[in-house]
Design an enzyme around this catalytic site. Structure first.
Site, short mmCIF file in Angstrom:
data_model
loop_
_atom_site.label_atom_id
_atom_site.label_comp_id
_atom_site.label_asym_id
_atom_site.label_seq_id
_atom_site.Cartn_x
_atom_site.Cartn_y
_atom_site.Cartn_z
N TYR A 1 33.81 11.42 -8.92
CA TYR A 1 33.91 10.70 -10.04
C TYR A 1 32.77 10.63 -10.58
O TYR A 1 32.19 10.41 -11.58
CB TYR A 1 34.46 9.34 -9.89
CG TYR A 1 35.82 9.15 -9.28
CD1 TYR A 1 36.67 9.10 -10.12
CD2 TYR A 1 36.13 9.36 -7.87
CE1 TYR A 1 38.29 9.08 -9.91
CE2 TYR A 1 37.55 9.13 -7.46
CZ TYR A 1 38.51 9.23 -8.49
OH TYR A 1 39.96 9.13 -8.10
N ASN B 1 45.28 9.01 -17.07
CA ASN B 1 45.51 10.49 -17.71
C ASN B 1 46.95 10.56 -18.21
O ASN B 1 47.94 10.55 -17.47
CB ASN B 1 45.16 11.57 -16.75
CG ASN B 1 45.57 13.05 -17.00
OD1 ASN B 1 45.74 13.18 -18.37
ND2 ASN B 1 45.35 13.65 -16.23
N CYS C 1 43.27 15.86 -13.16
CA CYS C 1 42.60 14.72 -12.88
C CYS C 1 42.83 14.73 -11.29
O CYS C 1 41.83 13.95 -10.69
CB CYS C 1 43.08 13.46 -13.41
SG CYS C 1 45.12 13.13 -12.99
N HIS C 2 43.67 15.31 -10.67
CA HIS C 2 43.69 15.32 -9.21
C HIS C 2 42.61 16.06 -8.51
O HIS C 2 42.23 15.79 -7.33
CB HIS C 2 45.13 16.19 -8.76
CG HIS C 2 45.41 17.65 -9.29
ND1 HIS C 2 45.79 17.73 -10.66
CD2 HIS C 2 44.94 18.69 -8.64
CE1 HIS C 2 45.68 19.12 -10.63
NE2 HIS C 2 45.15 19.72 -9.65
N GLU D 1 46.30 24.17 -4.14
CA GLU D 1 45.30 24.95 -4.75
C GLU D 1 44.31 25.56 -3.67
O GLU D 1 43.84 26.52 -3.98
CB GLU D 1 44.46 24.06 -5.80
CG GLU D 1 45.45 23.64 -6.97
CD GLU D 1 44.71 22.98 -7.93
OE1 GLU D 1 43.32 22.94 -7.80
OE2 GLU D 1 45.26 22.35 -8.94
#
Lengths: 217, 170
Positions: A156, A179, A187-188, A214
């Site tokens: 963040y 979001n 945003c993850h 991912e």
């Protein structure tokens, strides 16, 4: 019918009682095939006349059912089941336009790309986005998020610094939490400085699912 | 309370408007009337007052569209069949039967003067009170009540056997 059957000749001006409905009892209460046909025709007409302000559909994914909504400008909202799809549609009706219809065709590109993403075959979304639901600093953060590459994460604090307000760490958290386009705007990929995942609009489990997807690809 | 997504309006009131259209313009033209009604409703929807009676609003639009559709129909050089081929519906099961019932009711309804047919449909299928119906069709509340009563009386005469047979409650 709560109203007693006063009938057509009754003195009280009410909805009809059961007594006179016998004539129409033969009629089908619903006619699913006709309703579906008419719905498609309405969507076509709305599209043709520029009245389809918000088109939506849902999509089953490994992180549950996602609501996808698009304006004529682009994808405007992605919402998790836990965010309550009915509430999200009501919010769209209020903030964008009440001309909201279930119209899957407009979401076709988004569906294809999201499916490819969950199959590990897509690392970037190439979709027209309508960011009207986010404003000010939050919008700056949302605009920056796609720069965090697939499979990578930022804290963040790092995102706050990249947005030019290094002390706005909490505001970054709020921007991520609100979001309007989760999954598509990643945003993850924003996590705590200690490396733990942190909160997520779709729930902590959904965030971990996306991050490990991912990582594995 | 703000306006609900229009999809909700279609889900909640679409079947009622279709029944009304079938009763007022008949099964052949009903889908055209429904489509024009909901497209016009979608266009006007953002300006609908939040406390409006949605049923009455939709029936008001349907009433105008039904008149348009009926006029267009009366200009047709050759009358179309009274009951459409149920081909598309028969695949899905109940559809064909539903059309058939609809057709029978329409046979009885179309014998009524337009005014009575409208009053019967708006009261018994849309559930509107006579005061609302008078606002839609013009005339007084009493005239709307009489039109519906006369219509029902005629229907009971022309449709009695079928009514008895189908008396089984759903």
């Amino acid at each position: 019918m709560k109203v007693p059957a006063t009938g057509a000749t009754g003195p009280v001006d009410t909805a009809p009682g059961d007594g006179d409905l016998g004539l129409f009892a033969a009629l089908p209460a619903t006619d699913a095939a006709a309703q579906e046909r008419l719905h498609s025709r309405l969507v076509d007409g709305a599209q043709r006349d520029g009245l389809l302000d918000v088109a939506y559909r849902t999509l089953e994914t490994p992180v549950g059912s996602l609501l996808l909504a698009a304006t004529e400008e682009g994808l405007v909202r992605v919402a998790y089941d836990v965010q309550d799809h009915a509430a999200v549609l009501a919010d769209l009706a209020e903030r964008v336009s009440p001309r909201v219809l279930r119209a899957p065709d407009r979401l076709e590109p988004a569906v294809r790309q999201i499916e490819e993403y969950f199959e590990g075959r897509r690392t970037r979304f190439e979709l027209a986005l309508d960011l009207r639901l986010t404003k000010g600093f939050r919008r700056e953060v949302i605009t920056h998020l796609p720069d965090i590459g697939y499979g990578r994460t930022e804290s963040y604090a790092q995102v706050a610094a990249a947005a030019g307000s290094p002390r706005a760490v909490r505001a970054v958290g709020t921007a991520c939490a609100t979001n309007p386009l989760p999954v598509v705007v990643p945003c993850h990929r924003v996590v705590r400085s200690d490396g733990s995942a942190g909160g997520y609009a779709g729930g902590a489990e959904a965030k971990l699912t996306l991050l490990s997807l991912e990582e594995a690809a | 309370m703000t306006l609900r997504p229009f999809e909700q309006i279609v889900t909640d009131h679409g079947p009622m408007v279709l029944r009304v259209c079938r009763a007022v313009v008949g099964p052949v033209d009903a889908e055209d009337a429904w489509s024009e009604t909901f497209l016009a409703a979608l266009k006007a929807y953002p300006r609908l007052p939040e406390d409006a009676n949605v049923e009455a609003w939709l029936v008001t639009i349907a009433h105008r569209k039904a008149i348009d559709v009926a006029r267009a129909g009366s200009r047709r050089p050759v009358a179309v069949a009274e009951v459409p081929e149920p081909a598309a519906d028969s695949v899905t099961g109940g559809g064909a039967q539903e059309w058939e019932r609809d057709g029978e009711l329409w046979d009885a309804l179309k014998a009524l003067p337009q005014r009575q047919r409208a009053a019967v449909a708006y009261h018994y299928l849309a559930g509107l009170p006579y005061r609302e119906i008078a606002g839609i069709t013009g005339g007084s509340t009493d005239a709307a009540r009489r039109a519906a009563a006369d219509g029902i009386k005629s229907l009971r005469r022309s449709f009695p056997r079928r009514t008895e047979e189908r008396g089984e409650k759903r």
